[in-house]
Enzyme design. Structure first.
Site, PDB file in Angstrom:
ATOM      1  N   GLU A 124      22.296  70.318  47.109  1.00  0.00           N
ATOM      2  CA  GLU A 124      22.353  71.719  46.716  1.00  0.00           C
ATOM      3  C   GLU A 124      23.769  72.246  46.910  1.00  0.00           C
ATOM      4  OE1 GLU A 124      20.203  76.028  47.683  1.00  0.00           O
ATOM      5  OE2 GLU A 124      19.518  74.194  48.666  1.00  0.00           O
ATOM      6  N   LEU A 125      24.320  72.893  45.893  1.00  0.00           N
ATOM      7  CA  LEU A 125      25.700  73.356  45.917  1.00  0.00           C
ATOM      8  C   LEU A 125      25.954  74.329  47.068  1.00  0.00           C
ATOM      9  CD1 LEU A 125      28.520  73.633  44.576  1.00  0.00           C
ATOM     10  CD2 LEU A 125      27.546  75.482  43.170  1.00  0.00           C
ATOM     11  N   ASP A 126      26.978  74.018  47.862  1.00  0.00           N
ATOM     12  CA  ASP A 126      27.444  74.900  48.948  1.00  0.00           C
ATOM     13  C   ASP A 126      26.317  75.317  49.894  1.00  0.00           C
ATOM     14  OD1 ASP A 126      29.987  74.785  47.885  1.00  0.00           O
ATOM     15  OD2 ASP A 126      29.752  76.613  46.706  1.00  0.00           O
ATOM     16  N   ALA A 127      25.386  74.411  50.149  1.00  0.00           N
ATOM     17  CA  ALA A 127      24.246  74.764  51.002  1.00  0.00           C
ATOM     18  C   ALA A 127      24.046  73.781  52.150  1.00  0.00           C
ATOM     19  CB  ALA A 127      22.976  74.833  50.152  1.00  0.00           C
ATOM     20  N   HIS A 167      34.817  75.110  51.901  1.00  0.00           N
ATOM     21  CA  HIS A 167      34.498  76.147  50.923  1.00  0.00           C
ATOM     22  C   HIS A 167      35.337  77.379  51.232  1.00  0.00           C
ATOM     23  CE1 HIS A 167      32.026  78.539  48.155  1.00  0.00           C
ATOM     24  NE2 HIS A 167      32.116  79.488  49.064  1.00  0.00           N
TER      25      HIS A 167
END
Length: 317
Positions: A259-262, A225
């Site tokens: 869960e997005l970017d988690a 990311h």
């Protein structure tokens, strides 16, 4: 809390000279390096049993890292050791560590001998941006990444005479263009292509992988990311950070979850920026961090340095 009760990370290092003295009678070409990671409920005597297991087979510990978090009944360790595979065959090693695993009801016990075990097989997924993909390919070619890249999959079509395609053709790495749409995310086809991999790497793959895909793949997926999570999630994080006037930029490599970017974080890197940076220098610095951060995370994963800790955290030795 009494100081004698406090649980803290421990590191034990043995000098290289002592390791060599222990193996004077052995041809140095036969000495092999091994790694073992262990996770189990905390108990008395775990380190002693692990050490005795290695020593009883003529092995010698080079370093052992132990972590027992405060107020948690869990033990983590990572040991590096050298041994003679003639005296301690690979199958026997698995049996020995399995016996200790059963003894302490371990949730994780993994042993790896890089010279004897196959390299991790990975597939790399990428979109239009190529800086992370190209860096991984060259690192693989130079032997800096202990993996075999089985294929590259992209939702962006590349022409035959491009740098990436020529590189892949020279090294016999298949390239698969799978254009996606709202109606068809091509996940069934991706899953068919990656069945024989040990884990996946998303090198700036700008498509979400569904929970259904994650459940069917059932192995780890490492993502990069371009930002310091949990800040600046979603699209264009570099522009978000630039517009916010940040003084530190970063990159985060993490496991993929629904869960997005988690997902649990493996590695983070930062670099200072200032008012003198324009958007071009800002993005260039960000891309350099992304390449370094992703390569470091993959290397740490292959060296068994990354262990899960609770639901969304990691222990990285």
């Amino acid at each position: 809390m009494n100081l004698t009760q406090r649980r803290v990370p421990q590191v034990f290092e043995l000098g290289r000279s002592s390791s060599i003295r222990s193996f004077k009678s052995i041809d140095s070409s036969s000495i092999t390096h091994g790694i073992h990671v262990f996770q189990c409920p905390d108990a008395v005597g775990i380190v002693a049993k692990l050490s005795d297991c290695i020593a009883s087979r003529g092995g010698n510990i080079l370093g052992a890292d132990v972590f027992v978090p405060e107020n948690k009944n869990v033990f983590y360790s990572r040991s590096e050791f050298i041994f003679d595979p003639v005296k301690w065959p690979r199958l026997q090693m698995d049996e020995d560590f399995l016996r200790i695993s059963k003894m302490f009801d371990a949730t994780r016990s993994v042993v790896r001998v890089p010279k004897l075990d196959p390299k991790f097989k990975i597939a790399v997924l990428a979109s239009k941006q190529e800086h992370c993909l190209i860096d991984l390919l060259h690192s693989w070619q130079d032997g800096r990444l202990p993996v075999d890249i089985t294929r590259v999959i992209s939702n962006h079509d590349r022409f035959p005479n491009t740098h990436v395609v020529r590189f892949l053709e020279r090294n016999s790495i298949p390239y698969h263009y799978l254009g996606t749409s709202k109606e068809n995310n091509r996940e069934d086809e991706i899953l068919d292509l990656v069945q024989n991999t040990d884990f996946l790497v998303l090198a700036r793959y700008m498509q979400l992988l569904s929970g259904k895909f994650l459940q069917r793949y059932r192995k780890d997926i490492i993502n990069i990311h371009h930002g310091l999570l949990p800040s600046f999630k979603g699209g264009h994080p570099s522009k978000q950070a630039f517009d916010a006037g940040v003084k530190l930029i970063g990159a985060t490599s993490h496991f993929v979850t629904e869960e997005l970017d988690a997902g649990p974080i493996i590695e983070q890197m930062v670099e200072r920026v200032s008012h003198r940076d324009n958007i071009q220098s800002f993005v260039q610095k960000s891309e350099n961090l992304e390449k370094q951060c992703l390569a470091k995370a993959i290397k740490s994963y292959c060296e068994l340095r990354v262990l899960p800790n609770e639901e969304n955290r990691t222990v990285v030795f």
